[in-house]
Every structure is written in structure tokens, then in C-alpha cells.
Design an enzyme around this catalytic site. Structure first.
Site, PDB file in Angstrom:
ATOM      1  N   THR A  73       1.106   3.108  -0.913  1.00 26.85           N
ATOM      2  CA  THR A  73       1.843   3.629   0.238  1.00 26.85           C
ATOM      3  C   THR A  73       3.268   4.003  -0.146  1.00 26.85           C
ATOM      4  OG1 THR A  73       0.542   2.115   1.599  1.00 26.85           O
ATOM      5  CG2 THR A  73       2.413   3.178   2.644  1.00 26.85           C
ATOM      6  N   TYR A 136      -6.961   3.937  10.001  1.00 24.16           N
ATOM      7  CA  TYR A 136      -7.012   4.798  11.183  1.00 24.16           C
ATOM      8  C   TYR A 136      -8.383   4.853  11.853  1.00 24.16           C
ATOM      9  CZ  TYR A 136      -6.506   8.667  14.421  1.00 24.16           C
ATOM     10  OH  TYR A 136      -6.504   9.424  15.555  1.00 24.16           O
ATOM     11  N   TYR A 162      -6.425  -4.571  -1.094  1.00 25.34           N
ATOM     12  CA  TYR A 162      -5.139  -4.528  -0.387  1.00 25.34           C
ATOM     13  C   TYR A 162      -5.410  -4.736   1.097  1.00 25.34           C
ATOM     14  CZ  TYR A 162      -0.399  -2.816   0.750  1.00 25.34           C
ATOM     15  OH  TYR A 162       0.894  -2.695   1.185  1.00 25.34           O
ATOM     16  N   ARG A 167      -0.797  -1.737   8.892  1.00 20.57           N
ATOM     17  CA  ARG A 167      -0.807  -0.304   8.605  1.00 20.57           C
ATOM     18  C   ARG A 167      -2.204   0.310   8.765  1.00 20.57           C
ATOM     19  NH1 ARG A 167       3.599   2.201   6.242  1.00 20.57           N
ATOM     20  NH2 ARG A 167       5.270   0.818   5.511  1.00 20.57           N
ATOM     21  N   LYS A 190      -4.002  -8.160  -2.830  1.00 21.71           N
ATOM     22  CA  LYS A 190      -2.609  -7.981  -2.452  1.00 21.71           C
ATOM     23  C   LYS A 190      -2.547  -8.247  -0.956  1.00 21.71           C
ATOM     24  CE  LYS A 190       1.149  -4.628  -1.980  1.00 21.71           C
ATOM     25  NZ  LYS A 190       1.558  -3.206  -2.096  1.00 21.71           N
ATOM     26  N   ILE A 230       3.691  -7.951  -5.734  1.00 22.07           N
ATOM     27  CA  ILE A 230       3.680  -6.491  -5.830  1.00 22.07           C
ATOM     28  C   ILE A 230       4.744  -6.025  -4.859  1.00 22.07           C
ATOM     29  CG2 ILE A 230       2.347  -4.381  -5.585  1.00 22.07           C
ATOM     30  CD1 ILE A 230      -0.163  -5.976  -6.255  1.00 22.07           C
TER      31      ILE A 230
END
Length: 322
Positions: A73, A136, A162, A167, A190, A230
């Protein structure tokens, strides 16, 4: 020009494979201990600036990173395209691939597209892969599982999952994580859920390595046994995070906590507004590492006051001399 974090101390972090038994007190570190989720520099016209990307990568490794994540991102992955991604991965691998692990991001809400990104990263020399849950379109947990499995099946690289539901709009559920942990190439997570206690339980249950994906919680994760971080703030503080890892490895939690306290102003300046990619580019531009802080829409540059505030913090922390 940029400066290395002034109080950072030289320290050798042991990077161990998953099956290592060399030091049972330390976590395994397939993907190193201090990674930066790297920005993708652009020219003023918006075209990718590979030379600046290499300069950023070299700076980060010199500062203390033993891994880099490209095209996540923070690397503006939704607005960079396959040839650009592959070109930057190849250049960074050539520049630092013997000194740090280069991890390619393979994020998309189109599974076939994510597979193509992953295969391109592998062909370009990436040594690991970061796979985010599809965003989304909010698939079911079976859809999340099938998406990630398809990407992991398509390459011969170790994979970091991840998990960032803030998000993506969909979390990786416990039962999905447990299934994915059985995949031979899935090695780590992550975690940017903000839930360290839950992550501690998941770490113990699955045996996966966990990496902090939230700079404000890096100390918390490391103190709970995470393999590393990270980071976005690592663009200007990789040396300090390497110091924090060393302190935790040595059992000096007060020392690591002092590093975390020292970093709070930087974390707030870069991550406080939720625009880590934007603010990292401004920080690197202020330090003279990249020629322009250009971003691609829908991201826009920070305002003058935000940049002035960032510069003030960098000066106060000894990271900007001009």
C-alpha cells in the site's frame, strides 16, 4: 542530505529460518527483522523513477533494514502497473538483493490479477511475497482462503499474509488463518489489526511468524514475541527499529521501550493522519533522498503546514540538518 538515526547502535540481528533450533529464545525470521514498506518514487510527470527507488532501497539497507517490501500500500500498489512493478523489483534486487530480502507485494481484489503480480515478482527476482486479503468486494472467508491459496500456489516463494481489515474491509478469521497456516509456502503474517493479544494467541496456535504492521505498536508486538516489524516510519528510522529489535532480543525491555518513546513524535508525524505513503515521500524529499514527493491520484501531496510540521519533527530528532 539524510542522516542515520543518531542514537542507533550497531547490532547484528540473527535471521533464522523457520526450522532453525539455534536459539529457542529468539523468534524465527524468514523475512528478516526490520523491513520497510517502501515508497515507489515518481518523476514530477508521474512516471516511475527507478533510479530514485534504488537510492531509497540502498539508504534503507544502509540504515539497518534487512528486508524491503515493494509494491505494498505504501508503494501505491493500486496505481502502479505490472511492467513498472517488475522493473523496480529487478532494479532493487540487483542493488541490494545480497544484503536484504526483497519482498514483492501481490495485492488485488481480482485473484487472477494478484496471481499475475506474484508471478511477475518471482520472475523479477523477489525473494518473498506479501499477499493481502482481497479488498472492497468483501468476499466470504472461503473466498479469502481461495484467493490467498491461489496466489501462494502460483509461485515458489515464501509468503507473508497481510491482515489489515481497516483497509480491506474483511479480516482473516481464525479458522481461515489456521487453514492457510497449513500451506507449505505460508510462513508469516503482517498484522495490522491493532489487536496484539489476539495476535499472540494466533502466533502460538499456528506457529506462523508474526510481523508488526502498525508502527505505533511495534514495541508491543516485539515484546510479545513477534519476529520483526514491517514499517513505514522505517523510511527515516530503520536504525532505531534495528536497535529496538536488538534490545528485545537481549531481554532489555526498558531499553526497547525507551527507543519506542523516542520514536513517538516521528510515528505521529508520518502516520498520524493515515497518509503514510504521502508523508514518507515528503520526509525523503526533505532529506534529499528523492527529487520530488510526487504521488499518483487519488493520493495528493500534503499541505504546506503538514510538511512544515514534519520538517520540524525531523529536525528535532536530528534527521534533518537543513
Amino acid at each position: 542530505m539524510w542522516n542515520v538515526w543518531p542514537a542507533a547502535r550497531a547490532c547484528r540481528v540473527t535471521v533464522m529460518p523457520m526450522d532453525s533450533t539455534a536459539s529457542p529464545r529468539l523468534p524465527s525470521r524468514t523475512f528478516g527483522s526490520v523491513a520497510t514498506a517502501m515508497v515507489t518514487p515518481f518523476h514530477e510527470d508521474g512516471s516511475i523513477d527507478v533510479d530514485a527507488g534504488v537510492a531509497v532501497a540502498v539508504k534503507l539497507v544502509d540504515d539497518g533494514c534487512d528486508a524491503l517490501v515493494l509494491h505494498g500500500t505504501t508503494g501505491e500498489s493500486p496505481t502502479t502497473h505490472q511492467p513498472e512493478k517488475d522493473e523496480l523489483v529487478r532494479a532493487v534486487v540487483e542493488a541490494v538483493g545480497e544484503r536484504a530480502m526483497v519482498i514483492g507485494g501481490a495485492g488485488s481484489n481480482d485473484t487472477a490479477h494478484a496471481v499475475r503480480i506474484a508471478q511477475g515478482a518471482e520472475r523479477s527476482g523477489a525473494q518473498g511475497l506479501l499477499v493481502v486479503s482481497p479488498y472492497y468486494n468483501r468476499p466470504s472467508q472461503e473466498g479469502v482462503y481461495q484467493h490467498i491459496k491461489a496466489v501462494a500456489d502460483a509461485v515458489d516463494l515464501p509468503v507473508i499474509l497481510y491482515d489489515i481489515p481497516g483497509r480491506t474491509g474483511v479480516a482473516i478469521a481464525d479458522e481461515t488463518l489456521d487453514r492457510l497456516a497449513e500451506h507449505p509456502r505460508v510462513k508469516a503474517v503482517k498484522d495490522a489489526t491493532g489487536n496484539v493479544p489476539a495476535g499472540f494467541e494466533r502466533m502460538a496456535r499456528t506457529g506462523l511468524e508474526f510481523y508488526s504492521g502498525d508502527d505505533a505498536l511495534n514495541f508491543d508486538w516485539l515484546a510479545h514475541g513477534a519476529s520483526g516489524v514491517i514499517s513505514v516510519v522505517g523510511h527515516v528510522a530503520a536504525g532505531a527499529y534495528a536497535e529496538m529489535v536488538c534490545e528485545v532480543d537481549a531481554g532489555d525491555l526498558p531499553g526497547a521501550r525507551d527507543v519506542a518513546a523516542r520514536l513517538r513524535p516521528l510515528v505521529a508525524a508520518i502516520m498520524g493522519g493515515g497518509q503514510g505513503a504521502v508523508m514518507s515521500k515528503h520526509a525523503l524529499h526533505l532529506q534529499g533522498v528523492i527529487p520530488t514527493p510526487t504521488v499518483r491520484l487519488p493520493l495528493v501531496p500534503a499541505g504546506e503546514q503538514e510538511v512544515a510540521n514534519l520538517a520540524a519533527v525531523l529536525r528535532a530528532e536530528g534527521l534533518l540538518t537543513a
